[in-house]
Every structure is written in structure tokens, then in C-alpha cells.
Motif scaffolding. Structure first.
Motif, PDB file in Angstrom:
ATOM      1  N   TYR A 127       0.815  -1.204   0.000  1.00  0.00           N
ATOM      2  CA  TYR A 127       0.000   0.000   0.000  1.00  0.00           C
ATOM      3  C   TYR A 127       0.861   1.273   0.000  1.00  0.00           C
ATOM      4  O   TYR A 127       1.980   1.279   0.531  1.00  0.00           O
ATOM      5  N   PRO A 128       0.327   2.331  -0.590  1.00  0.00           N
ATOM      6  CA  PRO A 128       1.021   3.616  -0.537  1.00  0.00           C
ATOM      7  C   PRO A 128       0.838   4.287   0.817  1.00  0.00           C
ATOM      8  O   PRO A 128      -0.140   4.031   1.526  1.00  0.00           O
ATOM      9  N   ALA A 129       1.786   5.137   1.172  1.00  0.00           N
ATOM     10  CA  ALA A 129       1.658   5.950   2.376  1.00  0.00           C
ATOM     11  C   ALA A 129       0.521   6.946   2.214  1.00  0.00           C
ATOM     12  O   ALA A 129       0.088   7.264   1.097  1.00  0.00           O
ATOM     13  N   VAL A 130       0.037   7.444   3.331  1.00  0.00           N
ATOM     14  CA  VAL A 130      -1.055   8.424   3.308  1.00  0.00           C
ATOM     15  C   VAL A 130      -0.683   9.607   2.426  1.00  0.00           C
ATOM     16  O   VAL A 130      -1.509  10.108   1.649  1.00  0.00           O
ATOM     17  N   GLY A 131       0.562  10.068   2.512  1.00  0.00           N
ATOM     18  CA  GLY A 131       0.988  11.210   1.715  1.00  0.00           C
ATOM     19  C   GLY A 131       0.853  10.975   0.229  1.00  0.00           C
ATOM     20  O   GLY A 131       0.486  11.881  -0.530  1.00  0.00           O
ATOM     21  N   ALA A 132       1.142   9.760  -0.227  1.00  0.00           N
ATOM     22  CA  ALA A 132       1.029   9.436  -1.643  1.00  0.00           C
ATOM     23  C   ALA A 132      -0.431   9.444  -2.094  1.00  0.00           C
ATOM     24  O   ALA A 132      -0.764   9.931  -3.185  1.00  0.00           O
ATOM     25  N   ILE A 133      -1.317   8.901  -1.250  1.00  0.00           N
ATOM     26  CA  ILE A 133      -2.739   8.900  -1.589  1.00  0.00           C
ATOM     27  C   ILE A 133      -3.284  10.331  -1.609  1.00  0.00           C
ATOM     28  O   ILE A 133      -4.057  10.710  -2.493  1.00  0.00           O
ATOM     29  N   VAL A 134      -2.858  11.139  -0.645  1.00  0.00           N
ATOM     30  CA  VAL A 134      -3.279  12.545  -0.644  1.00  0.00           C
ATOM     31  C   VAL A 134      -2.776  13.244  -1.901  1.00  0.00           C
ATOM     32  O   VAL A 134      -3.492  14.041  -2.520  1.00  0.00           O
ATOM     33  N   ALA A 135      -1.551  12.948  -2.308  1.00  0.00           N
ATOM     34  CA  ALA A 135      -0.996  13.556  -3.521  1.00  0.00           C
ATOM     35  C   ALA A 135      -1.837  13.222  -4.744  1.00  0.00           C
ATOM     36  O   ALA A 135      -2.010  14.051  -5.638  1.00  0.00           O
ATOM     37  N   MET A 136      -2.376  12.008  -4.778  1.00  0.00           N
ATOM     38  CA  MET A 136      -3.190  11.610  -5.916  1.00  0.00           C
ATOM     39  C   MET A 136      -4.615  12.134  -5.828  1.00  0.00           C
ATOM     40  O   MET A 136      -5.195  12.600  -6.813  1.00  0.00           O
ATOM     41  N   LYS A 137      -5.197  12.082  -4.627  1.00  0.00           N
ATOM     42  CA  LYS A 137      -6.625  12.363  -4.472  1.00  0.00           C
ATOM     43  C   LYS A 137      -6.953  13.829  -4.199  1.00  0.00           C
ATOM     44  O   LYS A 137      -8.052  14.291  -4.495  1.00  0.00           O
ATOM     45  N   ALA A 160       5.334   5.176  -2.168  1.00  0.00           N
ATOM     46  CA  ALA A 160       4.322   5.228  -3.225  1.00  0.00           C
ATOM     47  C   ALA A 160       3.559   3.923  -3.377  1.00  0.00           C
ATOM     48  O   ALA A 160       2.460   3.906  -3.938  1.00  0.00           O
ATOM     49  N   GLY A 161       4.122   2.808  -2.893  1.00  0.00           N
ATOM     50  CA  GLY A 161       3.435   1.531  -3.009  1.00  0.00           C
ATOM     51  C   GLY A 161       3.031   1.221  -4.433  1.00  0.00           C
ATOM     52  O   GLY A 161       3.759   1.496  -5.385  1.00  0.00           O
ATOM     53  N   PHE A 162       1.837   0.633  -4.591  1.00  0.00           N
ATOM     54  CA  PHE A 162       1.388   0.241  -5.922  1.00  0.00           C
ATOM     55  C   PHE A 162       0.971   1.422  -6.796  1.00  0.00           C
ATOM     56  O   PHE A 162       0.699   1.249  -7.981  1.00  0.00           O
ATOM     57  N   LEU A 163       0.945   2.634  -6.235  1.00  0.00           N
ATOM     58  CA  LEU A 163       0.623   3.806  -7.050  1.00  0.00           C
ATOM     59  C   LEU A 163       1.755   4.183  -7.994  1.00  0.00           C
ATOM     60  O   LEU A 163       1.547   4.896  -8.964  1.00  0.00           O
ATOM     61  N   GLY A 164       2.968   3.735  -7.699  1.00  0.00           N
ATOM     62  CA  GLY A 164       4.082   3.988  -8.603  1.00  0.00           C
ATOM     63  C   GLY A 164       4.850   5.264  -8.283  1.00  0.00           C
ATOM     64  O   GLY A 164       4.449   6.082  -7.449  1.00  0.00           O
ATOM     65  N   ASN A 165       5.954   5.454  -8.989  1.00  0.00           N
ATOM     66  CA  ASN A 165       6.891   6.527  -8.676  1.00  0.00           C
ATOM     67  C   ASN A 165       6.342   7.928  -8.893  1.00  0.00           C
ATOM     68  O   ASN A 165       6.895   8.893  -8.359  1.00  0.00           O
ATOM     69  N   ASN A 166       5.289   8.082  -9.674  1.00  0.00           N
ATOM     70  CA  ASN A 166       4.706   9.412  -9.852  1.00  0.00           C
ATOM     71  C   ASN A 166       4.188   9.988  -8.543  1.00  0.00           C
ATOM     72  O   ASN A 166       3.987  11.197  -8.435  1.00  0.00           O
ATOM     73  N   TYR A 167       3.952   9.125  -7.559  1.00  0.00           N
ATOM     74  CA  TYR A 167       3.414   9.583  -6.278  1.00  0.00           C
ATOM     75  C   TYR A 167       4.408   9.411  -5.140  1.00  0.00           C
ATOM     76  O   TYR A 167       4.045   9.516  -3.981  1.00  0.00           O
ATOM     77  N   LYS A 168       5.650   9.177  -5.489  1.00  0.00           N
ATOM     78  CA  LYS A 168       6.704   9.068  -4.480  1.00  0.00           C
ATOM     79  C   LYS A 168       6.996  10.455  -3.924  1.00  0.00           C
ATOM     80  O   LYS A 168       6.903  11.465  -4.615  1.00  0.00           O
ATOM     81  N   THR A 169       7.349  10.509  -2.655  1.00  0.00           N
ATOM     82  CA  THR A 169       7.625  11.799  -2.029  1.00  0.00           C
ATOM     83  C   THR A 169       8.872  12.456  -2.613  1.00  0.00           C
ATOM     84  O   THR A 169       9.802  11.772  -3.052  1.00  0.00           O
ATOM     85  N   PHE A 170       8.871  13.783  -2.645  1.00  0.00           N
ATOM     86  CA  PHE A 170      10.059  14.542  -3.032  1.00  0.00           C
ATOM     87  C   PHE A 170      10.805  14.934  -1.765  1.00  0.00           C
ATOM     88  O   PHE A 170      10.265  15.623  -0.902  1.00  0.00           O
ATOM     89  N   ALA A 171      12.046  14.455  -1.643  1.00  0.00           N
ATOM     90  CA  ALA A 171      12.864  14.750  -0.471  1.00  0.00           C
ATOM     91  C   ALA A 171      14.068  15.580  -0.904  1.00  0.00           C
ATOM     92  O   ALA A 171      14.921  15.082  -1.637  1.00  0.00           O
ATOM     93  N   PRO A 172      14.146  16.837  -0.488  1.00  0.00           N
ATOM     94  CA  PRO A 172      15.204  17.724  -0.974  1.00  0.00           C
ATOM     95  C   PRO A 172      16.587  17.408  -0.437  1.00  0.00           C
ATOM     96  O   PRO A 172      17.589  17.804  -1.015  1.00  0.00           O
ATOM     97  N   GLY A 173      16.669  16.675   0.691  1.00  0.00           N
ATOM     98  CA  GLY A 173      17.962  16.405   1.292  1.00  0.00           C
ATOM     99  C   GLY A 173      18.539  17.647   1.954  1.00  0.00           C
ATOM    100  O   GLY A 173      17.976  18.738   1.882  1.00  0.00           O
ATOM    101  N   GLY A 174      19.668  17.473   2.606  1.00  0.00           N
ATOM    102  CA  GLY A 174      20.350  18.606   3.216  1.00  0.00           C
ATOM    103  C   GLY A 174      19.777  18.993   4.568  1.00  0.00           C
ATOM    104  O   GLY A 174      18.850  18.382   5.084  1.00  0.00           O
TER     105      GLY A 174
END
Length: 426
Positions: A127-137, A160-174
Motif C-alpha cells: 500500500y502507498p503511504a497516506v501522503g502518496a494517496i493525498v498527492a493523488m486524491k 508510493a506503493g502500488f501507485l508507482g513513482n509518480n506519487y513518491k515523495t520529493f525529499a530535498p535532502g540537506g
């Protein structure tokens, strides 16, 4: 030349090699439903924070359980929290403590998956994380990615789970507390002026114009829009959201001049920019050894940043539309491990833990559930992770029982195990 390089070569030149605009993928995301709550800030305490030293103190249980720490009153009558959280004690009317969160799992990876997705693991679906589902919905038309983690990915599983990389979180690093903080993909490479970027942008348009003659598909024509948005991140106002130098020193100092404090301040700025879901990922809570010396270092940092965030959001009129959550994958053992080699450590404890929620439709100044005299077991009103995530979805205007797309055509729901909501605090 076109025959030699091919369409894919042109696409690679046009969308990647000139400036590395990998963020363009984020702008293919879909969003639906208007919302009462507009954004979520998830304060994620990676490793599992101790509930008895924070939001469910048990001083009456004796030294074997409380250790050297005690409890202090808050600005809500009858509610006490840990003695190392005096600033949060003054903000208790803004948050609700869930003292009866439970899932019974003591393994980092599995427990993190359960808390981040609001589902139990199965062999069929990741399953995708809540953040990924929110990003999609979630309805969102901004330029920044809709799901951002400050500043490093969660690491325990694929968000992103089964939603795929389009819904993966963006992590800026640093480290946002660093004077040289640079957001990978948003801040131009050192020595790359805006004039040079614009020159490359013109060249990109020329190359893409030639490539588009070779392929008139809708997907290719639509790429222009994503490229423009990706450039807007680098050249436009969107990147200003990451520029903490625009904040007064007084404000920055209040959050704390450390990575967690400045990440919380950055989260507030991203909420102002309209980003729907922001995770602040803070590690170091896996205190098998020397729990209390570690707490004396970490809790004042948490206290300052978390309290400043709540106060800041409230003063800016943003708390009513911003959900703020605090928890990790599980709690810690109420009984202190005083023996060698732990020397006052606390181990994994999924039977009973605390979570804190505020804003976005959640009431403040309340308690949900309780644990027994020593904090070892749930005494009343057990709350499961899917109850909390379903409540968050509901406040965001997302149907917890709505369907999710699955690449293999499996039946998948937003919150498949949701059976109840935290109606008493919504």
C-alpha cells in the motif's frame, strides 16, 4: 539526424540532459475533492518515541517505569505531559493526545508500514503511504510537488506503493539549518545563473520543437506543460518557499536553530505555498540504550519546534485548515531496562503508544483513550492506525472507502480496513 538519434533521444535531450528536470513527473499527478483541511504536516519520529516520557507520563508507577522524569500540568485542566515539554504544555489547548493507539507490532519496518499507510501488510498489495494517496486524491494546482518529505526519505518502505513513482515523495535532502542549504532539483547548480538557465530553456524549446514533428501523440504534447512547471520551480516564485533567509531571525530562533526546528519552519512555509502533504522526518528515537540522556537532548528540540509550529500556524490563521500529527512506528517499553547492556533504555512497544493530532478539523485540548497504571496496556478506547488515517482522509475531503487504481487491476480502497472515525474529536 532525427533518424540517427531517434525520438527517445530527443526526449532525453529535451527533458533531462540540459538541466535534469526530473521533477516534471510530479505534475502528472491527479487530485480530487474540495476539502475542509487543506494540508497535513506529519511529524514522524523515526525509531519509535517513548510515550511515557512525552505524552503519557506515569510518575506514579515508580522509578522502574518513569525513570528520573516526571510530569507537568498543561494549560488544559487535568492534562499532564512529560516534564521536558514545557512549551508544548502551554499549547495543549491546540492538540489532542491519543493515548490508546495500538497495533501490536514490534518490528521497525512492519510497524512503520502500518502507521504510514494505515493498513496491515498483506502478501497481495504494497500500500502507498497516506501522503502518496493525498498527492493523488487531493485537489492541488500548485507548482511544488504535492508530497514532500523534509529532508530525507522515510527509508523503511516505498512510500508510493502500488501507485508507482509518480506519487513518491520529493525529499530535498540537506539541512535547512545550514547556511548552504540547497534543494536538489530546485536550486540551480552553483555558477548557473538565471540567464544561462533561460538560454538553455530556449535551446530546449528548439530541440523539442523538432522532436514534436516526429511524434504528435497527446502524451508527448502534454510534456510541455510539465516542463514549464519544472522550470517554474527553478526560476519562479515556488523556490522561494524553501528560502528560509526570508524569515526573521526571531522566528527562526523560536523554532530552534537545528535541523528539526528549521524543517518545521520550512513545513509551515510549504503549507503557505499550498502543498497538501509534508512529512518532517526526525530520526534517533530508537532508544534501546541510554534513553534518558537521549531524551534530555531530543525533547527540548522537539518541544521548541513543535510548540512554535502550532503557535505560528494559529497566529497566521492556518491551523484550522492544517492537520498536524505526531507519532512514530510504535512506542517504547514502559518498564525501563536498567540492566546491562541497556543502562536505562526502552525497547519496542507496539501494544500501547501515543499519537498527537491538531488542526484541520481536529479538536484541541482533549484526550482520547488511556493506558493502565504503568502504561503497559490499553485501558479504554483502543485506536488503530486505520481509524486515524481514515479520519485524516475524511477531514481532507477524501472518501476513505473510495477506490484506488491498481496496475494489475486489483480492487484497492483508500483505507481498506477503516471501520471507524475519531468522531469525538472531529
Amino acid at each position: 539526424m532525427l533518424d540517427l538519434i531517434g525520438r527517445r533521444g530527443f526526449l532525453r535531450i529535451g527533458s533531462a540532459s540540459l538541466l535534469g528536470l526530473s521533477l516534471a513527473n510530479y505534475f502528472r499527478m491527479k487530485a480530487v475533492a474540495p476539502a475542509k483541511a487543506k494540508s497535513v504536516i506529519q511529524l514522524w519520529m523515526a525509531g519509535g518515541p517513548t510515550q511515557t516520557d512525552t505524552f503519557d507520563p506515569k510518575p506514579q508507577a515508580g522509578e522502574d517505569f518513569s525513570g528520573p522524569l516526571r510530569a507537568i500540568p498543561t494549560n488544559v485542566t487535568g492534562v499532564q505531559i512529560g516534564t521536558l515539554l514545557p512549551l508544548l504544555a502551554k499549547q495543549a489547548d491546540k492538540f489532542t493526545i491519543i493515548r490508546s493507539m495500538t497495533h501490536g507490532n514490534n518490528a521497525h519496518e512492519t510497524a512503520a508500514y502500518i502507521m504510514q499507510t494505515g493498513t496491515m501488510p498483506t502478501a497481495e498489495l504494497v500500500y502507498p503511504a497516506v501522503g502518496a494517496i493525498v498527492a493523488m486524491k487531493k485537489e492541488y494546482t500548485g507548482t511544488l510537488p504535492p508530497y514532500i518529505t523534509l529532508t530525507n526519505p522515510l527509508g523503511r518502505f516505498s512510500e508510493a506503493g502500488f501507485l508507482g513513482n509518480n506519487y513518491k515523495t520529493f525529499a530535498p535532502g540537506g539541512d535547512p539549518n545550514s547556511a548552504n542549504f540547497r534543494v536538489q532539483g530546485l536550486v540551480p547548480p552553483r555558477g548557473m545563473t538565471e540567464q544561462r538557465i533561460n538560454e538553455r530553456r530556449s535551446l530546449l524549446k528548439s530541440v523539442d520543437a523538432l522532436a514534436s514533428q516526429a511524434d504528435k501523440q497527446d502524451a508527448y504534447r502534454g510534456m510541455d506543460e510539465f516542463q514549464q512547471k519544472a522550470y517554474a520551480l527553478i526560476l519562479g516564485d515556488a523556490r522561494k518557499a524553501f528560502d528560509l533567509t526570508q524569515e526573521k531571525d526571531e522566528v527562526r530562533n523560536k523554532y530552534g536553530r537545528n535541523q528539526f526546528g528549521q524543517s518545521c519552519l520550512l513545513a509551515r512555509r510549504l503549507v503557505e505555498a499550498g502543498v497538501p502533504f509534508i512529512t518532517v522526518n526526525d530520526g534517533g528515537w530508537d532508544t534501546h540504550k541510554d534513553n534518558f540522556p537521549i531524551m534530555r537532548k531530543k525533547l527540548p528540540i522537539l518541544d521548541a519546534a513543535y510548540a512554535a509550529l502550532l503557535e505560528d500556524l494559529s497566529q497566521r490563521g492556518l491551523l484550522d485548515s492544517t492537520i498536524v500529527t505526531w507519532y512514530g512506528e510504535f512506542g517504547r517499553t514502559p518498564r525501563v531496562a536498567n540492566e546491562a547492556p541497556w543502562f536505562g533504555g526502552r525497547h519496542h512497544w507496539g501494544q500501547a503508544m501515543s499519537a498527537v493530532v491538531s488542526g484541520g478539523g481536529f479538536k484541541g485540548g482533549a484526550l482520547v483513550g488511556s493506558t493502565d497504571f504503568r502504561g503497559e496496556n490499553i485501558r479504554d478506547r483502543p485506536v488503530y492506525p486505520w481509524d486515524l488515517t481514515a479520519s485524516i482522509y475524511k477531514l481532507l475531503g477524501i472518501d476513505p472507502h473510495g477506490r484506488l487504481p491498481h496496475p494489475q487491476g486489483c480492487i484497492a480502497y483508500v483505507s481498506p480496513q477503516a471501520s471507524g472515525l475519531l468522531t469525538e474529536i472531529m
